[in-house]
Motif scaffolding. Structure first.
Motif, PDB file in Angstrom:
ATOM      1  N   VAL A 294       0.831  -1.196   0.000  1.00 35.76           N
ATOM      2  CA  VAL A 294       0.000   0.000   0.000  1.00 35.76           C
ATOM      3  C   VAL A 294       0.872   1.256   0.000  1.00 35.76           C
ATOM      4  CG1 VAL A 294      -1.727   1.320   1.300  1.00 35.76           C
ATOM      5  CG2 VAL A 294      -1.872  -1.188   1.190  1.00 35.76           C
ATOM      6  N   ALA A 295       1.940   1.226   0.804  1.00 37.85           N
ATOM      7  CA  ALA A 295       2.862   2.374   0.898  1.00 37.85           C
ATOM      8  C   ALA A 295       4.199   1.884   1.419  1.00 37.85           C
ATOM      9  CB  ALA A 295       2.284   3.438   1.827  1.00 37.85           C
ATOM     10  N   ALA A 296       5.287   2.506   0.964  1.00 40.25           N
ATOM     11  CA  ALA A 296       6.618   2.094   1.421  1.00 40.25           C
ATOM     12  C   ALA A 296       7.693   3.135   1.128  1.00 40.25           C
ATOM     13  CB  ALA A 296       7.021   0.760   0.790  1.00 40.25           C
ATOM     14  N   LYS A 297       7.513   3.904   0.049  1.00 44.89           N
ATOM     15  CA  LYS A 297       8.597   4.783  -0.411  1.00 44.89           C
ATOM     16  C   LYS A 297       8.857   5.963   0.516  1.00 44.89           C
ATOM     17  CE  LYS A 297       8.316   3.769  -5.356  1.00 44.89           C
ATOM     18  NZ  LYS A 297       8.093   4.343  -6.709  1.00 44.89           N
ATOM     19  N   SER A 298       7.788   6.474   1.142  1.00 49.24           N
ATOM     20  CA  SER A 298       7.960   7.636   2.013  1.00 49.24           C
ATOM     21  C   SER A 298       7.135   7.489   3.280  1.00 49.24           C
ATOM     22  CB  SER A 298       7.560   8.926   1.296  1.00 49.24           C
ATOM     23  OG  SER A 298       6.153   9.002   1.159  1.00 49.24           O
ATOM     24  N   GLU A 299       7.574   8.134   4.345  1.00 52.95           N
ATOM     25  CA  GLU A 299       6.819   8.124   5.595  1.00 52.95           C
ATOM     26  C   GLU A 299       5.474   8.815   5.415  1.00 52.95           C
ATOM     27  OE1 GLU A 299       9.836   8.276   9.310  1.00 52.95           O
ATOM     28  OE2 GLU A 299       9.744  10.119   8.135  1.00 52.95           O
ATOM     29  N   GLU A 300       5.467   9.892   4.640  1.00 57.33           N
ATOM     30  CA  GLU A 300       4.229  10.655   4.452  1.00 57.33           C
ATOM     31  C   GLU A 300       3.118   9.783   3.890  1.00 57.33           C
ATOM     32  OE1 GLU A 300       7.538  13.623   4.607  1.00 57.33           O
ATOM     33  OE2 GLU A 300       7.229  11.661   3.679  1.00 57.33           O
ATOM     34  N   GLU A 301       3.448   8.933   2.901  1.00 57.14           N
ATOM     35  CA  GLU A 301       2.396   8.111   2.304  1.00 57.14           C
ATOM     36  C   GLU A 301       1.950   6.999   3.251  1.00 57.14           C
ATOM     37  OE1 GLU A 301       4.014   6.700  -1.390  1.00 57.14           O
ATOM     38  OE2 GLU A 301       4.910   4.912  -0.470  1.00 57.14           O
TER      39      GLU A 301
END
Length: 594
Positions: free
Chosen positions: A311-318
């Motif tokens: 679902v999300a991994a590249k950035s903390e924000e996402e």
């Protein structure tokens, strides 16, 4: 044939090992009471070898090259030839035989200097922490020359303090170490991002170990990754490799600090940053929230439980957004209400260093500072400040050449003259006045009334009872000349505990009397601490963040105070030195903004 012979007689020993032997030798020489100049020569040699880009073993066949290294003289060349020739450093071996390696740890205990260690060894042949502590508990230290019961009790407390804080490091020391590692890693091809995580990123007042996250093309390819790891372990000051794996290398620095460097794929960098920043309590609460939403969260990604899709991994924000949360700044991640606030969109707009308009706790050559009024003012102006204050010590600090009434008045006149001559910044005339044991301030009211601001601080009688200390601080707060209470708890991190007093009572009085509390940003103080700052905010007390600078370079320490303010959920409105110049001047005379 010649080359083969050289390899047999001159085995390769790395610079770190050689430097370590020289450092240990210097410490043991100190215990042995040897000449200080000679001791320094061993430490200089160690530092020179440690910083050398090439291995000494590659240079030793050409003595001229070795002697050209600053810090390496003929005697050190002889020592190096001895060690690289397959032998021991004779002096090191002799001292280790005479004493024991555990003596080196004793040197780190406050009050346990080389002479005392040597005295204890001569009398009892004891040379380890627990052994010396046991001697103190049995009353055997006090009977030694120049000791006594009081010294014995101080020694026992110092050992207990050392055992309690061992393995902790001040924020600035941890930051400096992280910067050196980052600079070292920048020299490796295929590295794109290098970021400290853990308690350093969260701004904890002390740091236990370092987590450094690295990503880039070099972290993908097996061969390039191994080259990167090989480069990491050449870091100057690295003393011991704890673990070396495919994506992580752990090691210990000469200071004792443990460092974990993790090599990450770019697509999971955000998840890793969130996970390794912590805190543990914050992460547990975040994972529980993820599970309730049908996700699993770890250092690799936020993924769906049913099909494991990312679902999300590249950035903390996402990651935070996917969990239906506002982004939570690292300083707040302690599971102290930040997740609920992020869900309700009520996280505070945290203070930043750019919000500050001035730094108003500074010392000059008139007392124990190292720069003039003008030099401090010019440095403050260079930092972008609109105002600053000179607040030299008062007479009770005799060791700091503190000012009496007459000198304080003359110094105030010089400050006001500098305010006229130095353009681009307002220079307030202030004083750091001592709070005496009975709560009186140690300069006359007539003098204090002339000041633009008065910082009242405790510098003595730290062992008063909590009731006495509370009464002392309350009296200082109620003095109409007091603008700010300086470093209010008197603590020195990793050295001296805060003195005990009724914090609530003092803060309530400060709110009534409109006396600000200082957040002393110097990294060995950070006083008030984050918990007390948050309490101060709740009770309506305003804060002033200062560096307590004794040199122009100390103004750089302001960022450590900002970190603590952010950990305490403070905004610009909670801090008086975010105010414009004239409003700040009024606030120092108890006219706080509403």
């Amino acid at each position: 044939m010649t080359t083969l012979t050289r390899l047999v007689t001159l085995p390769v020993v790395d610079n770190k090992s050689l430097a370590g032997i020289f450092y240990e030798t210097a410490d043991l020489m100190e215990i042995d009471g040897q000449d200080s100049f000679r001791i320094r020569s061993y430490r200089n040699a160690a530092e020179a070898i440690e910083a050398l880009p090439q291995q000494i073993s590659d240079l030793i066949s050409d003595p001229k090259q070795v002697l050209a290294i600053p810090g390496i003289g003929k005697s050190m060349l002889t020592n190096l030839q001895q060690m690289l020739g397959g032998g021991q450093l004779t002096l090191h071996a002799e001292l280790l035989n005479k004493y024991k390696p555990s003596m080196l740890q004793l040197l780190k205990v406050q009050g346990l200097g080389p002479k005392t260690i040597s005295l204890i060894w001569s009398a009892y042949q004891v040379c380890d922490l627990e052994g010396v502590a046991q001697l103190a508990r049995e009353g055997k230290i006090r009977i030694l020359p120049r000791m006594g019961e009081k010294h014995e009790q101080k020694l026992l407390k110092a050992i207990e303090d050392y055992q309690r804080i061992a393995g902790r490091y001040l924020l600035d020391a941890a930051e400096t170490q992280a910067e050196k590692i980052i600079e070292h890693l920048r020299g490796c091809a295929g590295v794109e991002r290098i970021t400290p995580a853990g308690s350093l990123r969260r701004g904890r007042e002390t740091v236990g170990d370092l987590d450094i996250l690295v990503t880039g093309p070099a972290c993908r390819d097996d061969a390039e990754r191994q080259k990167l790891i090989d480069h990491i372990i050449k870091l100057p000051g690295l003393m011991e490799i704890i673990a070396r794996g495919e994506n992580k290398v752990s090691f210990r620095m000469r200071s004792g600090m443990q460092v974990d460097v993790r090599l990450l794929a770019p697509e999971s960098f955000g998840a890793a940053m969130q996970y390794f920043t912590g805190s543990k309590a914050h992460n547990v609460a975040l994972r529980q929230r993820a599970l309730k939403m049908g996700y699993t969260l770890n250092e690799y990604s936020l993924a769906r439980l049913d099909d494991e899709s990312v679902v999300a991994a590249k950035s903390e924000e996402e990651i935070y957004a996917a969990l239906k949360l506002d982004y939570i700044p690292p300083e707040l991640r302690e599971n102290l209400g930040e997740i609920d606030a992020a869900e309700k969109h009520t996280l505070p707009d945290l203070i930043t260093q750019q919000d500050l308009k001035g730094d108003v706790h500074m010392h000059t050559v008139e007392t124990d500072g190292r720069n003039t009024i003008e030099e401090m003012a010019e440095a403050a102006r260079a930092h972008g400040y609109k105002y600053m204050a000179i607040t030299d010590h008062s007479k009770n600090l005799a060791f700091a050449n503190g000012l009496d009434d007459k000198r304080a008045v003359a110094h105030t006149e010089r400050i006001r003259a500098a305010n006229e001559s130095v353009g681009g910044i307002r220079i307030f005339a202030g004083i750091e006045v001592d709070i005496l044991a009975d709560g009186e301030l140690d300069l006359s009211d007539f003098v204090l009334e002339q000041m633009d601001l008065v910082i009242a601080s405790v510098h003595s009688h730290f062992n008063q009872s909590p009731e006495e200390m509370t009464a002392r601080l309350l009296k200082a707060v109620e003095n109409p000349n007091t603008s700010i209470i300086g470093h209010p708890t008197g603590r020195l991190l990793l050295r001296r505990e805060a003195f005990a007093f009724d914090v609530d009572a003092v803060l309530l009085s400060a709110a009534r009397n409109k006396v600000a509390m200082e957040l002393n940003a110097y990294p060995d103080r950070l006083d008030l601490c984050d918990r007390q700052l948050r309490l101060a905010k709740q009770l309506g007390v305003k804060i002033v963040i200062n560096t307590d600078s004794h040199h122009t370079s100390h103004m750089e320490k302001m960022r450590f105070g900002i970190l603590q303010a952010r950990r305490a959920w403070l905004t610009a409105k909670d801090v008086l030195n975010t105010l414009p110049t004239e409003n700040f001047a009024k606030a120092m005379k108890h006219d706080w903004p509403r």
